[in-house]
Design a protein around this motif. Structure first.
Motif, PDB file in Angstrom:
ATOM      1  N   UNK A 188      23.953 -32.477   9.617  1.00  0.00           N
ATOM      2  CA  UNK A 188      25.359 -32.103   9.562  1.00  0.00           C
ATOM      3  C   UNK A 188      26.179 -33.126  10.322  1.00  0.00           C
ATOM      4  N   UNK A 189      27.416 -33.332   9.909  1.00  0.00           N
ATOM      5  CA  UNK A 189      28.260 -34.339  10.565  1.00  0.00           C
ATOM      6  C   UNK A 189      29.361 -33.711  11.406  1.00  0.00           C
ATOM      7  N   UNK A 190      29.387 -32.387  11.435  1.00  0.00           N
ATOM      8  CA  UNK A 190      30.262 -31.648  12.338  1.00  0.00           C
ATOM      9  C   UNK A 190      29.412 -30.598  13.046  1.00  0.00           C
ATOM     10  N   UNK A 191      29.810 -30.211  14.231  1.00  0.00           N
ATOM     11  CA  UNK A 191      29.030 -29.234  14.994  1.00  0.00           C
ATOM     12  C   UNK A 191      28.905 -27.922  14.235  1.00  0.00           C
ATOM     13  N   UNK A 192      29.973 -27.501  13.579  1.00  0.00           N
ATOM     14  CA  UNK A 192      29.968 -26.236  12.855  1.00  0.00           C
ATOM     15  C   UNK A 192      28.872 -26.202  11.784  1.00  0.00           C
ATOM     16  N   UNK A 193      28.727 -27.281  11.050  1.00  0.00           N
ATOM     17  CA  UNK A 193      27.719 -27.346   9.989  1.00  0.00           C
ATOM     18  C   UNK A 193      26.339 -27.625  10.577  1.00  0.00           C
ATOM     19  N   UNK A 194      26.275 -28.526  11.523  1.00  0.00           N
ATOM     20  CA  UNK A 194      25.001 -28.921  12.134  1.00  0.00           C
ATOM     21  C   UNK A 194      24.265 -27.723  12.730  1.00  0.00           C
ATOM     22  N   UNK A 195      24.977 -26.874  13.474  1.00  0.00           N
ATOM     23  CA  UNK A 195      24.322 -25.791  14.202  1.00  0.00           C
ATOM     24  C   UNK A 195      23.955 -24.602  13.319  1.00  0.00           C
ATOM     25  N   UNK A 196      24.367 -24.608  12.055  1.00  0.00           N
ATOM     26  CA  UNK A 196      23.953 -23.521  11.166  1.00  0.00           C
ATOM     27  C   UNK A 196      22.453 -23.541  10.950  1.00  0.00           C
ATOM     28  N   UNK A 232      18.198 -33.123   5.932  1.00  0.00           N
ATOM     29  CA  UNK A 232      17.570 -32.190   4.996  1.00  0.00           C
ATOM     30  C   UNK A 232      18.716 -31.492   4.261  1.00  0.00           C
ATOM     31  N   UNK A 233      18.771 -31.674   2.945  1.00  0.00           N
ATOM     32  CA  UNK A 233      19.901 -31.174   2.165  1.00  0.00           C
ATOM     33  C   UNK A 233      19.736 -29.681   1.896  1.00  0.00           C
ATOM     34  N   UNK A 234      20.735 -28.917   2.332  1.00  0.00           N
ATOM     35  CA  UNK A 234      20.730 -27.462   2.154  1.00  0.00           C
ATOM     36  C   UNK A 234      22.081 -27.006   1.625  1.00  0.00           C
ATOM     37  N   UNK A 235      22.175 -25.738   1.321  1.00  0.00           N
ATOM     38  CA  UNK A 235      23.384 -25.198   0.722  1.00  0.00           C
ATOM     39  C   UNK A 235      24.619 -25.445   1.579  1.00  0.00           C
ATOM     40  N   UNK A 236      24.469 -25.308   2.891  1.00  0.00           N
ATOM     41  CA  UNK A 236      25.631 -25.378   3.770  1.00  0.00           C
ATOM     42  C   UNK A 236      26.054 -26.798   4.131  1.00  0.00           C
ATOM     43  N   UNK A 237      25.183 -27.819   3.892  1.00  0.00           N
ATOM     44  CA  UNK A 237      25.542 -29.183   4.315  1.00  0.00           C
ATOM     45  C   UNK A 237      25.606 -30.196   3.183  1.00  0.00           C
ATOM     46  N   UNK A 238      25.337 -29.781   1.927  1.00  0.00           N
ATOM     47  CA  UNK A 238      25.285 -30.758   0.843  1.00  0.00           C
ATOM     48  C   UNK A 238      26.626 -31.460   0.617  1.00  0.00           C
ATOM     49  N   UNK A 239      27.724 -30.811   1.008  1.00  0.00           N
ATOM     50  CA  UNK A 239      29.043 -31.441   0.856  1.00  0.00           C
ATOM     51  C   UNK A 239      29.268 -32.561   1.874  1.00  0.00           C
ATOM     52  N   UNK A 240      28.342 -32.714   2.838  1.00  0.00           N
ATOM     53  CA  UNK A 240      28.496 -33.746   3.868  1.00  0.00           C
ATOM     54  C   UNK A 240      27.556 -34.936   3.664  1.00  0.00           C
ATOM     55  N   UNK A 241      26.928 -35.049   2.513  1.00  0.00           N
ATOM     56  CA  UNK A 241      25.994 -36.157   2.276  1.00  0.00           C
ATOM     57  C   UNK A 241      26.701 -37.499   2.417  1.00  0.00           C
ATOM     58  N   UNK A 242      27.851 -37.657   1.790  1.00  0.00           N
ATOM     59  CA  UNK A 242      28.581 -38.930   1.898  1.00  0.00           C
ATOM     60  C   UNK A 242      28.990 -39.215   3.339  1.00  0.00           C
ATOM     61  N   UNK A 243      29.400 -38.173   4.057  1.00  0.00           N
ATOM     62  CA  UNK A 243      29.762 -38.352   5.471  1.00  0.00           C
ATOM     63  C   UNK A 243      28.543 -38.750   6.300  1.00  0.00           C
ATOM     64  N   UNK A 244      27.390 -38.199   5.932  1.00  0.00           N
ATOM     65  CA  UNK A 244      26.135 -38.558   6.607  1.00  0.00           C
ATOM     66  C   UNK A 244      25.847 -40.048   6.431  1.00  0.00           C
ATOM     67  N   UNK A 245      25.995 -40.552   5.203  1.00  0.00           N
ATOM     68  CA  UNK A 245      25.788 -41.979   4.954  1.00  0.00           C
ATOM     69  C   UNK A 245      26.775 -42.823   5.757  1.00  0.00           C
ATOM     70  N   UNK A 246      28.023 -42.425   5.736  1.00  0.00           N
ATOM     71  CA  UNK A 246      29.060 -43.174   6.439  1.00  0.00           C
ATOM     72  C   UNK A 246      28.793 -43.202   7.941  1.00  0.00           C
ATOM     73  N   UNK A 247      28.481 -42.050   8.502  1.00  0.00           N
ATOM     74  CA  UNK A 247      28.222 -41.959   9.935  1.00  0.00           C
ATOM     75  C   UNK A 247      27.003 -42.792  10.330  1.00  0.00           C
TER      76      UNK A 247
END
Length: 395
Positions: A188-196, A232-247
């Motif tokens: 996750x690229x934000x704490x809210x998504x990461x800690x889920x 690890x791509x899951x339902x709650x973080x798949x929208x952050x894949x591009x942000x993951x690459x960028x980060x």
């Protein structure tokens, strides 16, 4: 993603950023064999400097014995997992340690025992993974373990949640230990998504440790470890894949990997992403493909207490094939448990023990296997207790 080289591995995608430094998967002109994408071990991920003639001879013999489905082997293990600890700082809901499963007593591997394990295997190990059911960097002597193995020309892999506030000396010792690749979970690229998923984890701490590690590697001009961030791509973080690459590119790590999640198919499919590209076909109600398992001919997992499990998805002390603190590895490798396990995939049958391999049959996504809660972990115990719940769920 135009400037990176992408290597598709079947169940994950690895993107190489730092071209002269990161490992290349070599598909052609390699005497060690053709590229094999159907399981976790890939010989082409092991740099040539860690592949000597003795290891080559053992590897070739092992592949030959596996193709012939031999029950008693002359070859020795080359793909080994050693668990530094089964204690963790997080409570990930798809991990048997994270859900508080009562499987094996908690503990930490002693450095002397670690050296004993490595000494028995050093001539043939191609990949040594220091991880399993805990967070390995909680172990103070971990850098010394890595250094001992690397000085024996063993390529060492370490997977970590990196959500620990290390002192500077520890992190520097870890980075300078001779470690081959450091895989850092960044789900996750934000704490809210990461800690889920990474419950009790702190994203800022992970980011700080990544930046410090990159700096140490650059300052000391280290070739290794390869630094890899993994989502690890899951339902709650798949929208952050591009942000993951960028980060990850901003961190200047060497590699990025996106992986499929594995879970209990009976009760945990809510974690699966909507994008089917990141979902195993066997979770999509299609016919599961059954292939013989490589593990009985290639290696095993040594738990912190010396217990040997035949692969890395088992969390069940009663399914051990032996204990390295009580018997030499050479004896365990061809004992009744291993002969029985190999028999499952061979025309020759000598099954005197009903092992977890005879139950699993390498049908790892089978909904009828006993699992621990929502996790992918398999067991032969249908009554494994987990935190705040009753027994293990099969359905």
């Amino acid at each position: 993603m135009n400037s990176e080289k992408k290597v598709v591995l079947g169940t994950s995608e690895t993107f190489s950023i730092a071209d002269g430094i990161s490992i290349k998967s070599r598909r052609e002109n390699d005497k060690w064999g053709t590229y094999d994408e159907d399981w976790g071990f890939r010989i082409h991920d092991i740099p040539l400097k860690f592949r000597d003639n003795k290891k080559y001879e053992n590897f070739v013999l092992s592949k030959k014995e596996e193709s012939e489905k031999k029950l008693v082997l002359k070859s020795k293990p080359f793909n080994v997992v050693i668990e530094p600890t089964n204690v963790c700082n997080l409570q990930c809901p798809l991990c048997s340690t994270g859900v508080g499963a009562e499987t094996r007593q908690k503990g930490v591997l002693d450095l002397t025992n670690f050296k004993n394990f490595v000494d028995q295997l050093s001539d043939t190990i191609l990949l040594l993974s220091l991880q399993n059911w805990g967070e390995p960097t909680l172990v103070k002597e971990l850098p010394k373990m890595i250094k001992y193995a690397s000085e024996k020309n063993i390529f060492v892999r370490l997977s970590t949640n990196f959500s620990i506030k290390y002192d500077e000396d520890y992190l520097e010792e870890l980075m300078s230990s001779g470690l081959g690749i450091l895989v850092i979970d960044l789900d996750g690229t934000t704490q809210e998504i990461y800690e889920k998923y990474r419950k009790n984890g702190n994203l800022d701490t992970v980011i700080s440790n990544i930046k410090k590690s990159v700096n140490i590697k650059k300052t000391k001009n280290l070739q290794y470890p390869i630094l890899q961030t993994r989502m690890i791509v899951m339902n709650h973080n798949e929208h952050q894949i591009d942000d993951f690459f960028k980060m990850s590119k901003e961190f200047n790590v060497d590699e990025m990997e996106i992986s499929n999640v594995q879970l209990n198919p009976n009760v945990a499919k809510k974690w699966l992403p909507k994008n089917k590209k990141y979902v195993y076909e066997s979770y999509l109600d299609v016919e599961r493909k059954m292939n013989p398992c490589h593990w009985p001919w290639s290696g095993f997992t040594i738990n912190w207490d010396g217990g040997i499990t035949p692969c890395c998805i088992i969390d069940d002390q009663n399914s051990d094939f032996g204990n390295v603190l009580k018997s030499p590895i050479s004896e365990i490798w061809n004992n009744e448990f291993y002969v029985s396990a190999r028999s499952e995939f061979s025309d020759s049958k000598d099954i005197t023990k009903f092992t977890i391999c005879n139950m699993c049959k390498n049908d790892t996504h089978n909904p009828n296997l006993y699992r621990i809660g929502d996790t992918f972990s398999i067991t032969m115990n249908p009554n494994t207790k987990i935190r705040n719940s009753g027994n293990n769920s099969k359905q």
